[in-house]
Design an enzyme around this catalytic site. Structure first.
Site, PDB file in Angstrom:
ATOM      1  N   ARG A   1       0.831  -1.211   0.000  1.00 34.90           N
ATOM      2  CA  ARG A   1       0.000   0.000   0.000  1.00 34.90           C
ATOM      3  C   ARG A   1       0.864   1.260   0.000  1.00 34.90           C
ATOM      4  NH1 ARG A   1      -4.705   0.665   4.442  1.00 34.90           N
ATOM      5  NH2 ARG A   1      -2.899   1.066   5.784  1.00 34.90           N
TER       6      ARG A   1
ATOM      7  N   LYS B   1      -2.683   6.627   1.019  1.00 33.72           N
ATOM      8  CA  LYS B   1      -2.586   7.018   2.432  1.00 33.72           C
ATOM      9  C   LYS B   1      -1.601   8.179   2.555  1.00 33.72           C
ATOM     10  CE  LYS B   1      -2.551   4.863   7.031  1.00 33.72           C
ATOM     11  NZ  LYS B   1      -3.963   5.195   7.318  1.00 33.72           N
TER      12      LYS B   1
ATOM     13  N   GLU C   1     -16.531   6.708   3.147  1.00 35.64           N
ATOM     14  CA  GLU C   1     -15.757   6.210   4.286  1.00 35.64           C
ATOM     15  C   GLU C   1     -16.239   6.793   5.601  1.00 35.64           C
ATOM     16  OE1 GLU C   1     -11.329   4.627   3.264  1.00 35.64           O
ATOM     17  OE2 GLU C   1     -11.501   6.638   4.037  1.00 35.64           O
TER      18      GLU C   1
END
Length: 377
Positions: free
Chosen positions: A118, A221, A257
């Site tokens: 990620r 992220k 989210e």
């Protein structure tokens, strides 16, 4: 220049050497003694989700087109140029991981390779050099091993939070990728992310705020996504909610989210979670989907219209920090609606089963059939 006999010079040199050694010993003893006192005073069962200084962090630099060696330091600061790209253009990505101490005393790190992958995805998203998986894993294992005395004891409810961070450091004014980067990993023992722990909390839909654009950086992220959620998050907290449930930025029609976490709903024997180009792929959510399948449940990853919330038996927010935070209800203030999932203040049976199943794997209490855990040797 020293003036005197050779004997006098030797005496002065010996005195200086003795003073230096004594000073070093006293400083070392004081630090060691202080650290021991600190360890003894830690109330492992009542830790907050905050920063606590530990012994070491690890670092690695990217320069001249290649990554250097992993280094270990006890310094909690570093120098950075005032024109660094991370400060001006947001060239910054990070990860969140945890290490757990099992009943057998062994330390386990959960799904390390997934975090490496990620971070590499985030690097591609904001044009930073990808850190090789081997280098990432070496850094994680090193920093956990060096700080193993800070891994909380089994059944304390706490864990060792691991924060990998990658930033652009070279100085420039033009908007373009940096040429030099710094990778850092530090750790801190932490308690539950939500102070309520594994208990249902209320969340709220605030249509006047967006978490991320549909084709922006929401699936990476990076710090900017979290900065964009601070205003709405604080507003929600002031109104008594634990987090904001965001709708999609384009149509304000579909679930996106839950603040810093993925959303999922349970209906009958189905585990349903939203699909969107602006949602960060949660490693915890991915793990819960696998566990749901293991339990014989149907997993659906698709767009979830807001009105479908009324059909869910249970709902939760999931992520590394909280694992699962069950949702008591979701209030839609603009539409004067309230979707209730917990009337008795307790988590639903599926949320509870998935939560305990995942934690049991993380702590080594159940077999790791999917090879998710790395044991620190």
């Amino acid at each position: 220049m020293f003036v005197g006999t050779e004997g006098e010079f030797s005496k002065k040199l010996s005195s200086a050497w003795l003073f230096t050694c004594t000073f070093y010993y006293l400083c070392t003893y004081k630090v060691k003694h202080k650290n021991n006192e600190t360890m003894e005073s830690i109330d492992w069962s009542n830790l907050s989700f905050g920063y606590m200084p530990t012994d070491y962090n690890v670092r690695c630099t990217y320069k001249d087109g290649k990554w250097g060696d992993i280094t270990v330091t006890s310094s909690q600061t570093f120098e950075i140029h005032m024109a660094a790209t991370c400060l001006h253009y947001g060239q910054e990505a990070f990860e969140g991981m945890k290490a757990f101490r099992g009943k057998d005393g062994k330390i386990r790190i959960f799904r390390m390779d997934e975090n490496a992958a990620r971070l590499q995805s985030s690097c591609r998203g904001i044009m930073m050099p990808e850190l090789p998986t081997e280098k990432f894993n070496e850094a994680i294992l090193t920093v956990v091993k060096k700080n193993e005395r800070f891994v909380p004891p089994y059944e304390s409810g706490a864990s060792l939070y691991i924060r990998p961070l990658l930033i652009g450091t070279s100085a420039q004014v033009g908007v373009k990728p940096a040429k030099e980067y710094l990778f850092i990993v530090f750790v801190s023992p932490v308690g539950p992310y939500f102070k309520e722990g594994f208990k249902p909390t209320p969340m709220v839909i605030l249509r006047q705020y967006d978490r991320a654009a549909p084709l922006g950086t929401g699936r990476y992220k990076v710090g900017g996504n979290y900065a964009a959620s601070l205003v709405s998050g604080e507003k929600a907290h002031a109104m008594g909610y634990s987090a904001v449930l965001y709708l999609d930025a384009k149509e304000k029609k579909y679930i996106d989210e839950c603040g810093p976490a993925n959303f999922f709903g349970i209906r009958g024997n189905s585990y349903i979670t939203p699909k969107s180009t602006s949602i960060l792929p949660s490693i915890t959510n991915k793990s819960l989907m696998q566990l749901a399948e293991d339990l014989g449940m149907t997993v659906e990853v698709r767009q979830v219209p807001e009105e479908e919330l009324a059909t869910f038996d249970e709902a939760g927010a999931c992520g590394t920090a909280a694992v699962i935070s069950p949702i008591a209800r979701i209030d839609d203030l603009d539409e004067n609606k309230s979707y209730v999932f917990s009337k008795d203040g307790k988590p639903g049976p599926i949320c509870e089963k998935l939560y305990h199943k995942l934690r049991a794997i993380q702590y080594g209490d159940e077999p790791d059939t999917h090879n998710w855990v790395t044991i620190v040797e």
